[in-house]
Write an enzyme that holds these catalytic residues in place. Structure first.
Site, PDB file in Angstrom:
ATOM      1  N   HIS A 151       4.639   4.584  12.056  1.00  0.00           N
ATOM      2  CA  HIS A 151       3.581   5.429  12.612  1.00  0.00           C
ATOM      3  C   HIS A 151       4.101   6.420  13.652  1.00  0.00           C
ATOM      4  O   HIS A 151       3.301   7.136  14.262  1.00  0.00           O
ATOM      5  CB  HIS A 151       2.443   4.597  13.215  1.00  0.00           C
ATOM      6  N   ASP A 193      -0.665   4.305   0.774  1.00  0.00           N
ATOM      7  CA  ASP A 193      -1.232   5.271   1.712  1.00  0.00           C
ATOM      8  C   ASP A 193      -0.501   5.183   3.046  1.00  0.00           C
ATOM      9  O   ASP A 193       0.055   4.141   3.410  1.00  0.00           O
ATOM     10  CB  ASP A 193      -2.735   5.063   1.885  1.00  0.00           C
ATOM     11  N   HIS A 237       0.842  -1.195   0.000  1.00  0.00           N
ATOM     12  CA  HIS A 237       0.000   0.000   0.000  1.00  0.00           C
ATOM     13  C   HIS A 237       0.876   1.244   0.000  1.00  0.00           C
ATOM     14  O   HIS A 237       1.955   1.267   0.614  1.00  0.00           O
ATOM     15  CB  HIS A 237      -0.949   0.014   1.203  1.00  0.00           C
ATOM     16  N   GLU A 245      -5.173   1.012   2.895  1.00  0.00           N
ATOM     17  CA  GLU A 245      -4.831  -0.006   3.884  1.00  0.00           C
ATOM     18  C   GLU A 245      -4.858   0.576   5.286  1.00  0.00           C
ATOM     19  O   GLU A 245      -5.302  -0.075   6.224  1.00  0.00           O
ATOM     20  CB  GLU A 245      -3.444  -0.589   3.588  1.00  0.00           C
ATOM     21  N   GLU A 246      -4.411   1.818   5.417  1.00  0.00           N
ATOM     22  CA  GLU A 246      -4.376   2.458   6.728  1.00  0.00           C
ATOM     23  C   GLU A 246      -5.742   2.992   7.141  1.00  0.00           C
ATOM     24  O   GLU A 246      -5.944   3.333   8.303  1.00  0.00           O
ATOM     25  CB  GLU A 246      -3.363   3.609   6.727  1.00  0.00           C
ATOM     26  N   ASP A 275       6.557   1.918   6.700  1.00  0.00           N
ATOM     27  CA  ASP A 275       5.222   1.355   6.480  1.00  0.00           C
ATOM     28  C   ASP A 275       4.467   2.166   5.434  1.00  0.00           C
ATOM     29  O   ASP A 275       3.779   3.109   5.762  1.00  0.00           O
ATOM     30  CB  ASP A 275       4.468   1.353   7.808  1.00  0.00           C
ATOM     31  N   GLU A 304       4.947  -5.743   4.073  1.00  0.00           N
ATOM     32  CA  GLU A 304       4.766  -5.041   5.346  1.00  0.00           C
ATOM     33  C   GLU A 304       6.013  -5.189   6.219  1.00  0.00           C
ATOM     34  O   GLU A 304       6.749  -6.174   6.113  1.00  0.00           O
ATOM     35  CB  GLU A 304       3.557  -5.607   6.094  1.00  0.00           C
TER      36      GLU A 304
END
Length: 385
Positions: free
Chosen positions: A359, A75, A73, A141-142, A106, A170
């Site tokens: 994150h 995003d 992903h 995805e997030e 990520d 991931e």
């Protein structure tokens, strides 16, 4: 620096502000690089009432099998307070051997490594390498994950696309590159318990029915004994209460109801239905005729699943060991990922970067890890075809 280098590709992706649901140019960059390499590229957009439209990407080179899919992903989660970052969250700056930016770990860094490895593989072998390579990349995805991979897979299936194996990039390693391959994920089930009482004055408890002792009794029934002892590839299922609330700021009022929310991360001993039945059995046994309660169970779209260790898992593990000198553990720990959707299309495993800073403010990845992960993916391609 070569524009095929994972660092250059990761920097370009990080500089695209693709906070869910915004595409931010990230998929466009990826589409351009893949199409220039000879891939057929499509950009389906999916919708769902009450959710934003989401752009996705599907690309493939080759018409024959076997088909290896790289998935991920573009995003990212919001950067938070931008001023707290040492280097801008969308700057893609390198300092002291680390690439900084939202998505560095990520998982724009992982996508950059997949792309770099694929471009180098095609430079070595050309387009006729005895199979097909596909990229399955979403911008959702997030976020809610309703207009992303799950629909992209349905879209691909309707077009007759079939996959043999998938490698999802991931960040799977807790501390050091090469520690861990994810071969499955635990399921997730959320429950809400409401115990019904009768409101009244604390000085006259005989005129009221306090729901709090009953709720504590039910909570104890769910946590006193383990759900199971774990399985061959999974730890024991785990139930955690996340909130208990009576919504009562007064100190002299017995509340009318008390509520609690719990979440269970469960292994392959259970399905959402069998686990829900066990939870209800425990609650009813504890409540008897003394506690009036209601239970709302909300299964996520995340059942427990396991990709059985096979030759593909061995190829990936061999590639990791060759580059890092360590044999990765085969793990099912952690939260959910889009592997929960991909498992219905083909066997899927996950391996990517070190996830320690994902994150976080100052999310970053070691530049050396980008190079090593690219080499690992390259070894996987060479062994697969």
């Amino acid at each position: 620096m070569s524009d095929h280098s994972p660092l250059a590709l990761a920097q370009a992706l990080i500089r695209c502000p693709s906070v869910t649901p915004e595409e931010g140019g990230a998929l466009s960059f990826l589409a351009d690089r893949l199409s220039r390499a000879g891939f057929s590229v499509e950009r389906p957009v999916f919708s769902e009432p009450g959710t934003p439209d989401i752009q996705n990407l599907y690309a493939r080179i080759g018409t024959a099998g076997p088909v290896l899919v790289f998935a991920g992903h573009t995003d990212v989660v919001p950067p938070g307070e931008v001023g707290s970052w040492t280097h801008g969250p969308f700057s893609g700056e390198v300092a002291e051997g680390f690439l900084y930016g939202r998505g560095a770990v990520d998982m724009k860094g992982g996508i950059a490594c997949m792309l770099a490895a694929t471009l180098a593989f095609l430079d070595r072998h050309g387009p006729d390498f005895g199979g097909s390579i596909a990229f399955l990349v979403t911008g959702d995805e997030e976020g809610p994950a309703v207009n992303g991979t799950v629909k992209l897979l349905d879209w691909a299936k309707a077009r007759g696309e079939r996959f043999d194996h998938c490698l999802l990039g991931e960040p799977t390693n807790p501390d050091t590159l090469g520690e861990m391959i994810k071969i499955g994920r635990r399921g997730s089930l959320t429950g809400r318990i409401t115990v019904h009482g009768r409101q009244g004055h604390v000085a006259y408890p005989h005129r009221a029915e306090n729901p709090i002792p009953g709720l504590l009794r039910l909570a104890s029934a769910l946590t006193a004994d383990p759900l199971d002892g774990g399985t061959a590839h999974f730890d024991a299922s785990n139930l955690e209460f996340t909130t208990i609330d009576v919504g009562n700021p007064a100190t002299n009022v017995i509340p009318a109801s008390a509520k609690a929310v719990f979440n269970v991360r469960f292994n392959d001993d259970w399905t959402a239905d069998t686990l829900g039945a066990e939870i209800r059995r425990r609650l009813e046994a504890a409540a008897g005729n003394a506690v009036r309660f209601s239970l709302d169970l909300q299964p996520s779209n995340s059942p427990a699943f396991l990709t059985q260790p096979d030759a593909f898992v061995d190829r990936v593990a061999d590639a990791i060991e060759a580059e890092t000198g360590r044999r990765p553990a085969l793990s099912t720990t952690g939260g959910t990922s889009d592997a929960r959707f991909i498992k219905d299309a083909c066997p899927v495993i996950e391996f990517g970067l070190v996830g320690r800073t994902m994150h976080e403010t100052d999310e970053r990845v070691a530049v050396a890890d980008l190079d090593r992960l690219t080499a690992i993916y390259g070894r996987v391609l060479d062994a697969y075809f």
